[in-house]
Design a protein around this motif. Structure first.
Motif, mmCIF file in Angstrom:
data_model
loop_
_atom_site.group_PDB
_atom_site.id
_atom_site.type_symbol
_atom_site.label_atom_id
_atom_site.label_comp_id
_atom_site.label_asym_id
_atom_site.label_seq_id
_atom_site.Cartn_x
_atom_site.Cartn_y
_atom_site.Cartn_z
ATOM 1 N N GLN A 451 -16.224 27.232 -6.507
ATOM 2 C CA GLN A 451 -16.152 25.783 -6.313
ATOM 3 C C GLN A 451 -16.421 25.478 -4.845
ATOM 4 O O GLN A 451 -15.667 25.899 -3.969
ATOM 5 C CB GLN A 451 -14.771 25.258 -6.712
ATOM 6 N N PRO A 455 -21.703 20.088 -4.688
ATOM 7 C CA PRO A 455 -22.508 20.859 -5.635
ATOM 8 C C PRO A 455 -23.922 21.078 -5.116
ATOM 9 O O PRO A 455 -24.412 20.339 -4.262
ATOM 10 C CB PRO A 455 -22.498 19.990 -6.902
ATOM 11 N N SER A 479 -23.784 21.902 -13.399
ATOM 12 C CA SER A 479 -22.700 21.357 -12.587
ATOM 13 C C SER A 479 -22.951 21.506 -11.095
ATOM 14 O O SER A 479 -22.331 20.821 -10.283
ATOM 15 C CB SER A 479 -21.383 22.052 -12.939
ATOM 16 N N GLN A 481 -22.141 24.103 -9.391
ATOM 17 C CA GLN A 481 -21.150 25.035 -8.846
ATOM 18 C C GLN A 481 -21.510 26.458 -9.302
ATOM 19 O O GLN A 481 -21.606 26.732 -10.493
ATOM 20 C CB GLN A 481 -19.744 24.667 -9.300
#
Length: 538
Positions: A451, A455, A479, A481
Motif C-alpha cells: 500500500q 496509487p 487499484s 497498489q
C-alpha cells in the motif's frame, strides 16, 4: 520480436501472436540455446530463464532473432475427451454475445477440436486454442471471486477448464466431473501442451455417475501414524511447511517452483546440523511453534531471530539459540517465540525429515496445493530413513546473511525495471521509485500486498494477454497498489509487471514482515535490448 528485461536472469520475448510464439517455443525445444534453463510460453510471449555466466542477454537475443518463425507448428498430440455437462452460469450470456442459441453454442463447442497451446494460471490449467471462431467471447467485466473446480470456460480465443476452486473472469458454459489436476495420476495434468481436446456433452445422470466414481477412487483411508519416536508438534499457530530449493521443470503442467522464501537461511540451518544444503527443512512463519522430542535428535534453527525455550522432561531449563546446533533428548520440549525481526525461521533435523517429494520436490506450494501436507499441532515429524549415512560435520555457528527487518522499518530492494513499464505514466514510474510502500496483512507466500500513499496510474487501459511471471515480479492491478510475487505465485498473470526484485534480494524480501515499508531501487534503467545485438557488448 521484442526483448524485454524481467530480472537479472530472466527476459521476456514478445512476438506478434500465438502462432509465432509456439513456433519459437518449438524451435527452442528442438534446438536449444546453451545457457537457457527454462522456457515458459504464453499467449504472445516466451519467458526465458537463463544463466548469464553462460549466455548474455544480448547473445541470447541474437541467437533468437535468427530463428525461422514462418512455419506453422503441427501438434499431433494425444486426443483427450472431456465429458461436459453444459450447465454453466454464463451459457445464456455466451449465446447472446455470439448471436447463437444455447443449443447452437453447445453444438459448436462439441464439434470443434482444440489444442493445448500452453499451461499456466494454476496447475493443470491448459489454454486451449482452435475450435469455432464464433465462440470467441470477451472475459466477464466483473470477475467472480469463486469458480468451482471443473468449470468449463471461454475467454477470447481460448477455452479452458478450471482445475481447482479459484477466482476468475472467464465465461462459464459447463462443468466436467473428471478432475483435470490429480496428483494420483501420472502425469497429474489431464492434458499436456500439444494434446488435442474434444468436449463431449453428457447429461446430469452421467455426470453424477462420473462424480461418484471419482469420489470412490479418492476416498482411500489415510494411514495412521502410531509408531514410537519422532518429534511431536504441540503448537503451530500458522501451519509450518516443508520446503527445499523448489521444484523445477514442471511449467509444462502449469506448476511453478515454490521453495523456501529465504533460501540462505534454509541452507544455513542444514549446514548447522551437517545436512546437504538442499535437504528439506521446516519453514515456520510468525513463531509460536512448539514440539516435544520422543527420540534423540540434533536440530538447528536459522532465519528470523526469536527466543527459544528448551526444557527437559523434569522442567529444567536448557540452553538453545538460533544459529547454533543443539541436541534434544526424549521428553525435551522446544518452543519458538514470535520473531521481533523477520517472518520465517527454518528448522533442520540432522539426517533430514522423512517427507515424500511431490513432482520431485518436498516444497509445499500454498497456491497450487502441490506438495506435502502442512504441519499442524498433533503432527509427528519423522527422521529420514538412513539418516546417519548422509549427515556430515556440523557447523558450530552461522552468521546471518543480513539483519532481518522489523515492523516500521524501511527496506530497500534492488529491482530491474520492466517488462511492462511502458504501461505506466511517467508520474507513476517516478512514484514507484520515490515513495515507500507498506506491507499489508493480506500478504502471504503467494505475494506481498503493498500500500503506497498514491496509487500507480496506468497509461494503458486495455487488457494484457496472459504472460509468464517470475518470482519477485511486482504486478500492478487496476487499484494501482502493487503486489510483490513470492515463491508460490501463479505461473502466468494478466496484470502489467512494472519491475522485478533482483535475485540477490529475494531472500531479504521473504523476511519482510507486515507493517514494514519497502522502497524500490532500480539497478539499471528500463530499455529494450538493442534491435541489433552488438558483438562488443559484454
Amino acid at each position: 520480436m521484442r526483448f524485454l528485461p524481467v530480472s537479472l536472469r530472466v527476459l521476456l520475448v514478445e512476438l506478434e501472436g500465438l502462432d509465432e510464439t509456439l513456433a519459437l517455443f518449438a524451435s527452442l525445444s528442438a534446438d536449444p540455446v546453451a545457457g537457457i534453463d527454462e522456457v515458459l510460453p504464453a499467449a504472445r510471449t516466451l519467458m526465458i530463464r537463463f544463466r548469464p555466466e553462460i549466455v548474455t542477454p544480448e547473445k541470447l537475443a541474437e541467437a533468437l532473432r535468427g530463428r525461422d518463425l514462418s512455419a506453422r507448428i503441427e501438434r499431433p498430440g494425444a486426443l483427450v475427451e472431456v465429458p461436459t455437462l453444459y450447465d454453466g452460469e454464463d451459457l445464456a450470456e455466451v449465446a447472446a454475445l455470439t448471436g447463437l442459441t444455447v443449443a447452437e453454442v453447445i453444438a459448436r463447442h462439441t464439434a470443434g477440436e482444440y489444442t493445448v497451446a500452453f499451461s499456466g494460471f494454476a496447475p493443470g490449467f491448459g489454454y486451449l486454442v482452435g475450435g469455432d471462431n464464433a465462440l470467441h467471447v470477451p472475459r466477464r467485466r466483473s470477475p467472480r471471486t469463486r469458480i468451482p473446480a471443473g468449470s468449463v470456460a471461454l475467454a477470447g480465443p481460448f477455452a479452458g477448464v478450471y482445475p481447482q476452486e479459484s477466482p476468475g473472469g472467464w465465461q462459464l458454459i459447463g462443468t466436467t466431473p473428471v478432475p483435470v489436476w490429480d496428483l494420483s495420476r501420472d502425469p497429474p495434468a489431464f492434458f499436456q501442451p500439444g494434446d488435442r481436446v474434444r468436449f463431449v456433452s453428457i447429461d446430469a445422470t452421467e455426470a453424477e455417475r462420473l462424480r461418484a466414481r471419482e469420489a470412490d477412487r479418492a476416498a482411500l483411508p489415510a494411514p495412521e501414524d502410531a509408531a514410537p519416536g519422532g518429534l511431536a508438534v504441540l503448537a503451530a499457530p500458522m501451519p509450518a511447511l516443508f520446503q527445499d530449493r523448489g521444484r523445477f521443470g514442471e511449467t509444462r503442467q502449469g506448476v511453478s517452483s515454490s521453495g523456501a522464501l529465504d533460501l540462505g537461511a534454509m541452507r544455513a540451518a542444514n549446514r548447522l546440523v551437517g545436512n546437504p544444503a538442499e535437504t528439506p527443512v521446516l519453514e515456520i512463519t510468525g513463531g509460536g511453534f512448539a514440539l516435544e522430542a520422543r527420540q534423540g535428535a540434533v536440530v538447528a534453527l536459522a532465519g528470523a531471530p526469536a527466543a527459544l525455550s528448551l526444557a527437559d522432561a523434569a522442567g529444567r531449563r536448557l540452553g538453545a539459540e538460533i544459529g547454533r546446533p543443539f541436541s534434544l533428548e526424549p521428553g525435551d520440549r522446544l518452543a519458538l517465540g514470535a520473531p521481533g525481526r523477520g517472518m520465517r525461521t527454518y528448522l533442520a533435523w540432522r539426517g533430514g525429515f522423512e517427507v515424500a517429494p511431490v513432482l520431485g520436490s518436498a516444497s509445499t506450494d500454498t497456491l497450487a496445493h502441490v506438495g506435502p501436507p502442512s504441519v499442524r499441532a498433533g503432527t509427528v515429524l519423522r527422521q529420514a530413513a538412513g539418516a546417519g549415512v548422509a549427515a556430515g560435520p556440523v557447523a558450530l555457528s552461522m552468521e546471518p546473511a543480513f539483519v532481518c527487518p522489523a515492523p516500521g522499518e524501511t527496506v530497500t530492494l534492488d529491482v530491474v525495471m520492466g517488462p511492462r513499464t511502458d504501461w505506466f505514466t511517467p508520474a507513476a514510474l517516478a512514484l514507484f521509485e520515490s515513495q515507500a510502500f507498506e506491507v499489508t496483512p493480506q500478504s502471504s507466500r503467494v505475494g506481498m500486498r503493498l500500500q503506497g500513499p498514491e496509487p500507480l496510474e496506468r497509461r494503458e487501459r486495455g487488457e494484457l494477454a496472459s504472460e509468464g511471471t517470475a518470482t519477485g515480479a511486482i504486478q500492478v492491478p487496476p487499484s494501482g497498489q502493487p503486489v510483490l510475487f513470492l515463491a508460490d505465485h501463479p505461473l502466468t498473470g494478466g496484470y502489467p509487471v512494472i519491475a522485478c526484485v533482483a535475485e540477490h534480494h529475494l531472500d531479504l524480501a521473504g523476511q519482510i514482515p507486515v507493517g514494514a515499508f519497502i522502497r524500490f531501487r532500480p539497478i539499471r534503467p528500463f530499455a529494450e535490448i538493442a534491435p541489433l545485438a552488438r558483438q562488443d557488448q559484454p
